[in-house]
Design a protein around this motif. Structure first.
Motif, mmCIF file in Angstrom:
data_model
loop_
_atom_site.group_PDB
_atom_site.id
_atom_site.type_symbol
_atom_site.label_atom_id
_atom_site.label_comp_id
_atom_site.label_asym_id
_atom_site.label_seq_id
_atom_site.Cartn_x
_atom_site.Cartn_y
_atom_site.Cartn_z
ATOM 1 N N TRP A 60 124.015 -27.323 6.477
ATOM 2 C CA TRP A 60 123.258 -27.146 7.714
ATOM 3 C C TRP A 60 123.770 -28.093 8.802
ATOM 4 C CZ3 TRP A 60 120.811 -31.447 9.573
ATOM 5 C CH2 TRP A 60 120.505 -32.463 8.660
ATOM 6 N N GLY A 61 123.491 -27.714 10.049
ATOM 7 C CA GLY A 61 123.855 -28.527 11.202
ATOM 8 C C GLY A 61 122.935 -28.207 12.371
ATOM 9 N N THR A 62 123.153 -28.893 13.466
ATOM 10 C CA THR A 62 122.281 -28.782 14.643
ATOM 11 C C THR A 62 122.760 -27.681 15.590
ATOM 12 O OG1 THR A 62 121.801 -31.153 14.506
ATOM 13 C CG2 THR A 62 121.343 -30.067 16.607
ATOM 14 N N VAL A 63 121.808 -26.956 16.177
ATOM 15 C CA VAL A 63 122.044 -26.036 17.294
ATOM 16 C C VAL A 63 121.569 -26.734 18.563
ATOM 17 C CG1 VAL A 63 121.358 -23.837 18.340
ATOM 18 C CG2 VAL A 63 121.871 -23.951 15.887
ATOM 19 N N VAL B 73 130.340 -30.241 6.692
ATOM 20 C CA VAL B 73 129.110 -30.890 7.156
ATOM 21 C C VAL B 73 129.423 -31.832 8.312
ATOM 22 C CG1 VAL B 73 127.337 -32.554 6.501
ATOM 23 C CG2 VAL B 73 127.897 -30.648 4.973
ATOM 24 N N ALA B 74 130.461 -32.649 8.151
ATOM 25 C CA ALA B 74 130.856 -33.562 9.222
ATOM 26 C C ALA B 74 131.308 -32.796 10.466
ATOM 27 C CB ALA B 74 131.964 -34.487 8.738
ATOM 28 N N ASP B 75 131.803 -31.585 10.265
ATOM 29 C CA ASP B 75 132.277 -30.752 11.368
ATOM 30 C C ASP B 75 131.129 -29.947 11.970
ATOM 31 O OD1 ASP B 75 134.011 -29.598 13.151
ATOM 32 O OD2 ASP B 75 135.079 -28.368 11.689
ATOM 33 N N GLY B 76 129.949 -30.550 12.027
ATOM 34 C CA GLY B 76 128.804 -29.885 12.649
ATOM 35 C C GLY B 76 128.357 -28.641 11.922
ATOM 36 N N GLY C 118 128.879 -37.055 4.502
ATOM 37 C CA GLY C 118 129.081 -36.057 5.546
ATOM 38 C C GLY C 118 127.865 -35.892 6.431
ATOM 39 N N TYR C 119 126.684 -35.831 5.813
ATOM 40 C CA TYR C 119 125.465 -35.701 6.614
ATOM 41 C C TYR C 119 125.184 -36.959 7.426
ATOM 42 C CZ TYR C 119 124.209 -31.178 4.684
ATOM 43 O OH TYR C 119 124.209 -29.845 4.364
ATOM 44 N N ALA C 120 125.443 -38.112 6.854
ATOM 45 C CA ALA C 120 125.248 -39.361 7.601
ATOM 46 C C ALA C 120 126.149 -39.393 8.838
ATOM 47 C CB ALA C 120 125.525 -40.559 6.699
ATOM 48 N N LEU C 121 127.411 -38.943 8.676
ATOM 49 C CA LEU C 121 128.331 -38.909 9.803
ATOM 50 C C LEU C 121 127.892 -37.869 10.832
ATOM 51 C CD1 LEU C 121 130.922 -39.909 11.115
ATOM 52 C CD2 LEU C 121 132.222 -38.357 9.629
#
Length: 266
Positions: free
Chosen positions: A72-75, A149-152, A31-34
């Motif tokens: 976690w994900g990106t803002v 995770v894959a969903d941002g 998921g994180y790799a994607l």
């Protein structure tokens, strides 16, 4: 789904056709790799990372969403906005949006290697109330952790309120940790209270949630480290509440200067 597929559904606010975890081999590392591949696509088209969101830090809601550890994900510059206490948030192209009242940190330096709580405090510039709009591209918010995770990491928007220098709130990490853990918030919609929560819900305090994230981020292959200027939002103090255009939401924290109102539009 390919990284391009995920980006198309994100831009159009459309549900995914199926969970990615329908493939039994799709786990959290995958998921994180994607997600990092999607991050690369967004940067290639001109979006700029502005920091990170940390989700599912509130242990009280883990059973409700069947997720039992933080993600976690990106803002992005395209999802982040600031205000002095009252702001507007657009919901265009979001998918099943919900609202979360949170504490947000702004960094003035990269935290030290193997950072302690005090090292982390030394790297913090400011602290602020925030509203994160989260979303799910799977129906009825039914997913497994790797899907989120894959969903941002379910991030859609982030509104940051008045930014208070960390050292105006507390003299050191121990004091800030206790202040945030003991604080509470009341969340209201159109003047009616709908929920409340405490800072200790968030991995015992938002400062500890931030430390856990720093350690987790550094263990993720290919993930960039935190930098000066990054914004990190640390997870909801209440449940995540469905929102719609035309509504006004307010979070009142028992912290000096921590009150935030958002007006929602299309």
């Amino acid at each position: 789904m390919t990284p391009q597929d995920i980006l198309i559904h994100l831009d159009q606010g459309r549900l995914w056709p199926a969970p990615i975890t329908a493939n039994a081999d799709f786990d959290l590392p995958a998921g994180y790799a994607l997600a990092l591949q999607v991050r690369g696509l967004r940067m290639a088209r001109g979006e700029v990372p502005r920091g990170y969101k940390v989700g599912f830090t509130n242990r009280t809601i883990w059973p409700r969403y069947n997720v039992f550890a933080p993600i976690w994900g990106t803002v992005w510059n395209s999802t982040l906005s600031f205000c002095d206490g009252t702001g507007e948030m657009g919901l265009s192209a979001t998918c099943q949006p919900r609202l979360e009242p949170e504490v947000v940190f702004g960094l003035k330096a990269t935290p030290a290697p193997d950072a302690s709580l005090q090292d982390l405090f030394n790297a913090i510039d400011w602290v602020a109330p925030g509203f994160e709009v989260v979303q799910s591209h799977l129906p009825d918010w039914k997913f497994l952790p790797a899907d989120t995770v894959a969903d941002g990491a379910l991030h859609a928007r982030l509104l940051v309120g008045s930014r208070i220098p960390a050292r105006e709130l507390a003299i050191d990490a121990i004091a800030l940790d206790a202040l945030l853990a003991q604080a509470s918030t009341t969340l209201s919609r159109d003047g009616e209270t709908v929920d409340s929560g405490v800072g200790a819900n968030v991995l015992d305090s938002p400062l500890r949630a931030l430390l856990d994230f720093v350690q987790t981020l550094r263990c993720c292959p290919g993930a960039p480290d935190l930098q000066a200027g990054d914004v990190v939002t640390t997870g909801t103090w209440t449940d995540a509440w469905p929102i719609a255009p035309g509504q006004k939401w307010t979070a009142r924290f028992t912290l000096p200067g921590f009150e935030l109102t958002a007006h929602f539009k299309e």
